[in-house]
Design a protein around this motif. Structure first.
Motif, mmCIF file in Angstrom:
data_model
loop_
_atom_site.group_PDB
_atom_site.id
_atom_site.type_symbol
_atom_site.label_atom_id
_atom_site.label_comp_id
_atom_site.label_asym_id
_atom_site.label_seq_id
_atom_site.Cartn_x
_atom_site.Cartn_y
_atom_site.Cartn_z
ATOM 1 N N GLY A 29 -19.127 16.477 -0.259
ATOM 2 C CA GLY A 29 -19.444 15.470 0.965
ATOM 3 C C GLY A 29 -18.386 15.298 1.731
ATOM 4 N N GLU A 30 -18.346 14.448 2.663
ATOM 5 C CA GLU A 30 -17.055 14.294 3.451
ATOM 6 C C GLU A 30 -16.015 13.483 2.633
ATOM 7 O OE1 GLU A 30 -17.856 12.709 7.400
ATOM 8 O OE2 GLU A 30 -16.053 12.079 8.050
ATOM 9 N N GLU A 31 -16.607 12.402 2.056
ATOM 10 C CA GLU A 31 -15.499 11.673 1.353
ATOM 11 C C GLU A 31 -14.884 12.491 0.151
ATOM 12 O OE1 GLU A 31 -14.123 8.889 2.075
ATOM 13 O OE2 GLU A 31 -15.312 9.101 3.541
ATOM 14 N N ASP A 32 -15.797 13.262 -0.571
ATOM 15 C CA ASP A 32 -15.279 14.101 -1.487
ATOM 16 C C ASP A 32 -14.111 15.148 -1.261
ATOM 17 O OD1 ASP A 32 -16.347 12.620 -3.706
ATOM 18 O OD2 ASP A 32 -18.298 13.964 -3.827
ATOM 19 N N THR A 33 -14.420 15.792 0.239
ATOM 20 C CA THR A 33 -13.761 16.723 0.659
ATOM 21 C C THR A 33 -12.264 16.182 0.961
ATOM 22 O OG1 THR A 33 -15.395 17.684 1.821
ATOM 23 C CG2 THR A 33 -13.249 18.583 2.709
ATOM 24 N N LYS A 34 -12.112 14.907 1.309
ATOM 25 C CA LYS A 34 -10.903 14.214 1.765
ATOM 26 C C LYS A 34 -10.201 13.837 0.485
ATOM 27 C CE LYS A 34 -12.058 11.986 6.008
ATOM 28 N NZ LYS A 34 -12.861 10.857 6.798
ATOM 29 N N SER A 35 -10.734 13.398 -0.654
ATOM 30 C CA SER A 35 -10.076 13.325 -1.957
ATOM 31 C C SER A 35 -9.534 14.632 -2.409
ATOM 32 C CB SER A 35 -10.984 12.722 -2.928
ATOM 33 O OG SER A 35 -11.793 11.784 -2.366
ATOM 34 N N PHE A 36 -10.543 15.624 -2.139
ATOM 35 C CA PHE A 36 -10.013 17.077 -2.718
ATOM 36 C C PHE A 36 -8.609 17.575 -1.945
ATOM 37 C CE2 PHE A 36 -10.364 21.671 -2.409
ATOM 38 C CZ PHE A 36 -10.422 22.107 -3.496
ATOM 39 N N ILE A 37 -8.878 17.434 -0.807
ATOM 40 C CA ILE A 37 -7.591 17.881 0.043
ATOM 41 C C ILE A 37 -6.284 16.942 -0.499
ATOM 42 C CG2 ILE A 37 -6.482 18.022 2.096
ATOM 43 C CD1 ILE A 37 -8.653 19.930 1.698
ATOM 44 N N ARG A 38 -6.619 15.657 -0.491
ATOM 45 C CA ARG A 38 -5.406 14.801 -1.140
ATOM 46 C C ARG A 38 -4.691 15.491 -2.282
ATOM 47 N NH1 ARG A 38 -7.898 10.433 0.820
ATOM 48 N NH2 ARG A 38 -8.994 10.061 -1.005
ATOM 49 N N LEU A 39 -5.652 15.722 -3.094
ATOM 50 C CA LEU A 39 -5.340 16.269 -4.536
ATOM 51 C C LEU A 39 -4.560 17.607 -4.366
ATOM 52 C CD1 LEU A 39 -8.337 15.417 -7.104
ATOM 53 C CD2 LEU A 39 -5.919 14.305 -7.023
ATOM 54 N N VAL A 40 -5.102 18.436 -3.586
ATOM 55 C CA VAL A 40 -4.712 19.934 -3.496
ATOM 56 C C VAL A 40 -3.577 20.160 -2.685
ATOM 57 C CG1 VAL A 40 -5.421 22.110 -2.907
ATOM 58 C CG2 VAL A 40 -7.042 20.670 -4.137
ATOM 59 N N GLY A 41 -3.653 19.513 -1.637
ATOM 60 C CA GLY A 41 -2.575 19.317 -0.396
ATOM 61 C C GLY A 41 -2.275 20.563 0.019
ATOM 62 N N ALA A 42 -0.787 20.878 -0.196
ATOM 63 C CA ALA A 42 -0.224 22.186 0.130
ATOM 64 C C ALA A 42 -0.678 23.354 -0.687
ATOM 65 C CB ALA A 42 1.271 22.231 0.241
ATOM 66 N N ALA A 50 -9.841 29.645 7.200
ATOM 67 C CA ALA A 50 -10.588 30.447 7.979
ATOM 68 C C ALA A 50 -11.936 30.677 7.648
ATOM 69 C CB ALA A 50 -9.756 31.865 8.136
ATOM 70 N N GLU A 51 -12.237 30.601 6.336
ATOM 71 C CA GLU A 51 -13.521 30.894 5.778
ATOM 72 C C GLU A 51 -14.409 29.684 5.826
ATOM 73 O OE1 GLU A 51 -14.662 33.766 4.614
ATOM 74 O OE2 GLU A 51 -12.727 35.070 4.729
ATOM 75 N N LEU A 52 -14.052 28.329 6.270
ATOM 76 C CA LEU A 52 -15.015 27.382 6.215
ATOM 77 C C LEU A 52 -15.863 27.493 7.445
ATOM 78 C CD1 LEU A 52 -12.393 24.392 5.157
ATOM 79 C CD2 LEU A 52 -14.509 25.034 3.930
ATOM 80 N N GLU A 53 -16.912 26.617 7.340
ATOM 81 C CA GLU A 53 -17.754 26.493 8.407
ATOM 82 C C GLU A 53 -17.207 25.407 9.361
ATOM 83 O OE1 GLU A 53 -22.532 26.960 7.665
ATOM 84 O OE2 GLU A 53 -21.511 25.087 6.796
ATOM 85 N N ASP A 54 -17.601 25.287 10.502
ATOM 86 C CA ASP A 54 -16.987 24.382 11.498
ATOM 87 C C ASP A 54 -16.907 22.934 11.124
ATOM 88 O OD1 ASP A 54 -16.495 26.704 13.119
ATOM 89 O OD2 ASP A 54 -18.193 26.182 14.680
ATOM 90 N N GLY A 55 -18.097 22.567 10.669
ATOM 91 C CA GLY A 55 -18.105 21.187 10.353
ATOM 92 C C GLY A 55 -17.214 20.691 9.225
ATOM 93 N N ALA A 56 -17.331 21.327 8.365
ATOM 94 C CA ALA A 56 -16.210 21.202 6.812
ATOM 95 C C ALA A 56 -14.660 21.432 7.268
ATOM 96 C CB ALA A 56 -16.534 22.259 6.000
ATOM 97 N N ARG A 57 -14.554 22.426 8.293
ATOM 98 C CA ARG A 57 -13.364 22.724 8.632
ATOM 99 C C ARG A 57 -12.592 21.407 9.387
ATOM 100 N NH1 ARG A 57 -13.358 27.797 10.421
ATOM 101 N NH2 ARG A 57 -13.847 27.049 12.271
ATOM 102 N N ASP A 58 -13.432 20.925 10.102
ATOM 103 C CA ASP A 58 -12.975 19.522 11.112
ATOM 104 C C ASP A 58 -12.462 18.713 9.923
ATOM 105 O OD1 ASP A 58 -13.432 20.929 13.300
ATOM 106 O OD2 ASP A 58 -15.498 20.045 13.797
ATOM 107 N N THR A 59 -13.308 18.578 8.928
ATOM 108 C CA THR A 59 -12.987 17.406 7.926
ATOM 109 C C THR A 59 -11.669 17.657 7.196
ATOM 110 O OG1 THR A 59 -15.541 17.179 7.427
ATOM 111 C CG2 THR A 59 -13.947 16.155 5.866
ATOM 112 N N VAL A 60 -11.352 19.134 6.955
ATOM 113 C CA VAL A 60 -10.210 19.354 6.180
ATOM 114 C C VAL A 60 -8.964 19.389 7.067
ATOM 115 C CG1 VAL A 60 -9.154 21.417 5.281
ATOM 116 C CG2 VAL A 60 -11.436 21.019 4.517
ATOM 117 N N ILE A 61 -9.255 19.721 8.393
ATOM 118 C CA ILE A 61 -7.842 19.602 9.188
ATOM 119 C C ILE A 61 -7.748 18.301 9.563
ATOM 120 C CG2 ILE A 61 -7.289 20.188 11.583
ATOM 121 C CD1 ILE A 61 -8.893 22.674 11.762
#
Lengths: 442, 442
Positions: A29-42, A50-61
């Motif tokens: 989900g959106e919240e988990d994606t944000k936590s995931f990116i915080r953990l994974v970072g660089a 490039a492989e993500l769908e539009d909606g999920a990519r917006d959240t990651v960006i």
């Protein structure tokens, strides 16, 4: 992720291919994606972006810092980088570009100059080209020593001194040739060459038709500027076919799981509103015959059958027409034959269902409702006649409307359905109630 | 063609690529195709046969002599040959096979042993493989001297002494490597390998996900038996997406321009018959309320609006669900979130249209039909309540029915539409007429 197990998550990400990381993110989900990116970072693999769908990519960006995003985009091929950046606001995009090395920045900027959905936007700019007078040995030596080569390529492009393309040699033919063979003697006849301004749908059509793996892209001066590979095209084929399918159902926007609810509701509202207009129009037609219905309620019970059968027959014809237009088997040369054929098919099925349903309705009213035989058969006859008329009109509308929209330069997938439904509803209700008013009532 | 200008036609055919010849034939009617084949005969490029659509190919195969067909099939790759022969009767196929050289005959027979739509059927059997201990120089020398090599390939497959695959090396990496590099040191990590029994849809999914160009195919003993290239996969992606789109409209068979009218009419008849059942069910529901309608004809005028809006909202949700199931973004992990989301979207749009249409209907009957204010607003309220109920059920049916069909191992594209329409018709009519019976009449 719930337990902020950073090491565990990082190990997992390292073991996966970028496409699998993208799949994983799409399942969050959106919240988990944000936590995931915080953990994974660089450590987020650039390819996953490039492989993500539009909606999920917006959240990651949104969740990545500008530096992290710039770093990831720099790692990508030019076409993928442009793809990731194209939906950002001008300001955000400039910030990211400013953090990138100058060479990559210029390449991405150049890619963004081409219109969206053109060959120039989806091509990659690194190509390997050799002059026609070189021989196989010279080229292999060059390949073994050169620094800046595209990572993957499938053909050796052969160019003249002004960098205009003369032809191409598939690598499998190249490796089979002797060292002293001149490369220009290995050229395939008439390679398919793509203009940078060509629409991506046209590009996909050429790839599919000629079974291409990669094709050179040229600018207006016919100079080689890049290449398109088939993996980009597979995605286009898929998304174009999906677009047609969704457009027929009245969805013109990304509706995947990762798009916010309000955005989805809004994107569907428009189509439902158009459809409401159609439905009201049908109601107005029924309203004209309210006196007829008042005298014979059976008409209100049976009228949805006429409209529904016409609607389905029209949808069948229309879907086939839209698909045949997009695969280009329905063309100016075959249009007359297609119209004749659809008319014949509608007539055949129209008569079949008219007989079936006319008889069924007559028997129903004769046996169950206890009407007189004359009245019951008259009702069956009116129903049968209305069904033939409506299914014939449905077939005609199903083929003529997409053809007309296509001829007018519109996308037939987007608006055919409204027009076809309007025709089948209005013809269905007015034919049935109109015939009833004349032959059954008063 | 009309003037039997054999030389002219032959010149034309010689100048065209096989795919263009196929396009040309598809534009001709049945009679013209037969004349065309009589004129062209053995000069028909074999590749055109593989590119033709089913309907047109049947006509061409009928028009060719067994010898001509055997000759053409021999020229094709094994996978294309199997594709051309698979739809023929056993007897005709054996006749053609008997005319072919023994090696090709055995290869085609072996391909036909694999089930339709499996990896084994679409793979080509000629591959280039090298043992891991060879170096780049040895392999290049071998490529330059070997006789029977696949015409086109994109990777060097690396095998152990028992012909089990160890890995693969893309040609572009191969040509960049020095002559003394051992091939096993160039292997990419974890190549995607396909089982010969894998469904072609799964193959297409892997190619698209991992951006593959070609992939090795192995048998149960993990031995290399062939390779699949992306050009075959592009066609599968296209036809699978088309199948979904056509299935949603109730078309489960080839309906292209070159299929005979009677066959098309028959293939559509079944779906229309199923739909007739749904429509009759809806009529029965209306019939239950015939007394209510008799007292208030306005209900008959407004009821199609409720059913139609529900039908459209349901179709939107269902189309997105079917598409997300086939692209695998709707999975067990995201199902709950998707159901919640679709319910929320339906509720939002349901309330919006209920307010809009409830008010419109009330004003219509207040101002135009001269009803009392209390009656008009009661009618508007019943309409609004019925629309909310129906659009909410439409959203739930649109997501739950495809999910349930998928879980049950059915293709959700094929039968979702009938169930969803049944739900929206029955809920629409019964909610509106039922509420009206309680609150407006009697």
């Amino acid at each position: 992720i719930g337990e902020d197990d950073a090491d565990g998550v990082l190990d997992l990400v390292e073991d996966l291919k970028p496409a699998d990381v993208a799949d994983l993110i799409e399942q969050l989900g959106e919240e988990d994606t944000k936590s995931f990116i915080r953990l994974v970072g660089a450590e987020l693999p650039a390819g996953a972006l490039a492989e993500l769908e539009d909606g999920a990519r917006d959240t990651v960006i949104d969740a990545l810092t500008t530096e992290q995003l710039a770093e990831a985009v720099t790692e990508l091929d030019t076409d993928e980088a442009a793809f990731v950046l194209e939906d950002m606001t001008q300001e955000d995009r400039d910030e990211v570009l400013a953090e990138m090395p100058i060479a990559d920045r210029l390449a991405v900027r150049a890619a963004l100059e081409y219109g969206e959905e053109t060959a120039g936007r989806i091509m990659q700019r690194d190509v390997f080209a050799a002059p026609g007078y070189w021989n196989v040995g010279q080229i292999i030596d060059r390949l073994r020593s050169a620094e800046r080569l595209p990572e993957t390529f499938y053909d050796v492009y052969v160019v003249d001194p002004t960098y205009k393309i003369i032809g191409l040699v598939p690598l499998s033919r190249f490796v089979k040739a002797k060292r002293d063979t001149k490369i220009e003697n290995l050229i395939e006849d008439e390679p398919v060459i793509i203009d940078a301004g060509m629409d991506q749908e046209e590009v996909a059509y050429l790839f599919e038709k000629y079974n291409l793996i990669s094709a050179p892209v040229i600018d207006e001066g016919r100079r080689l500027v890049g290449m398109i590979t088939v993996d980009d095209v597979v995605e286009i084929v898929h998304s174009e076919a999906d677009e047609d399918m969704l457009a027929l159902a009245g969805i013109n926007d990304d509706n995947s799981i990762n798009v916010p609810i309000r955005k989805v509701a809004r994107s569907r509202f428009v189509w439902l509103l158009v459809n409401l207009g159609t439905a009201i129009l049908a109601s107005v037609v029924i309203g004209i015959f309210d006196g007829t219905i008042e005298q014979m309620v059976a008409l209100a019970i049976l009228m949805p059958i006429v409209a529904s059968m016409g609607g389905n027959a029209g949808t069948q014809t229309m879907t086939v027409a839209v698909r045949n237009l997009s695969t280009r088997t329905l063309t100016a040369a075959t249009a007359v034959r297609a119209v004749y054929k659809e008319t014949a098919v509608s007539a055949l099925n129209g008569v079949a269902f008219a007989v079936l349903m006319g008889a069924a309705a007559a028997l129903w009213y004769l046996l169950l409702a206890g009407q007189s035989a004359a009245d019951a058969w008259a009702l069956g006859g009116v129903l049968a006649a209305a069904m033939i008329i409506n299914m014939l009109c449905a077939g005609l509308a199903g083929i003529l409307i997409p053809l007309a929209l296509d001829r007018a330069g519109q996308d037939p997938a987007v608006s055919s359905a409204v027009f076809v439904t309007t025709v089948t509803d209005i013809v269905g209700f007015s034919a049935f109630l109109g015939l009833a008013a004349v032959f059954l009532v008063g």
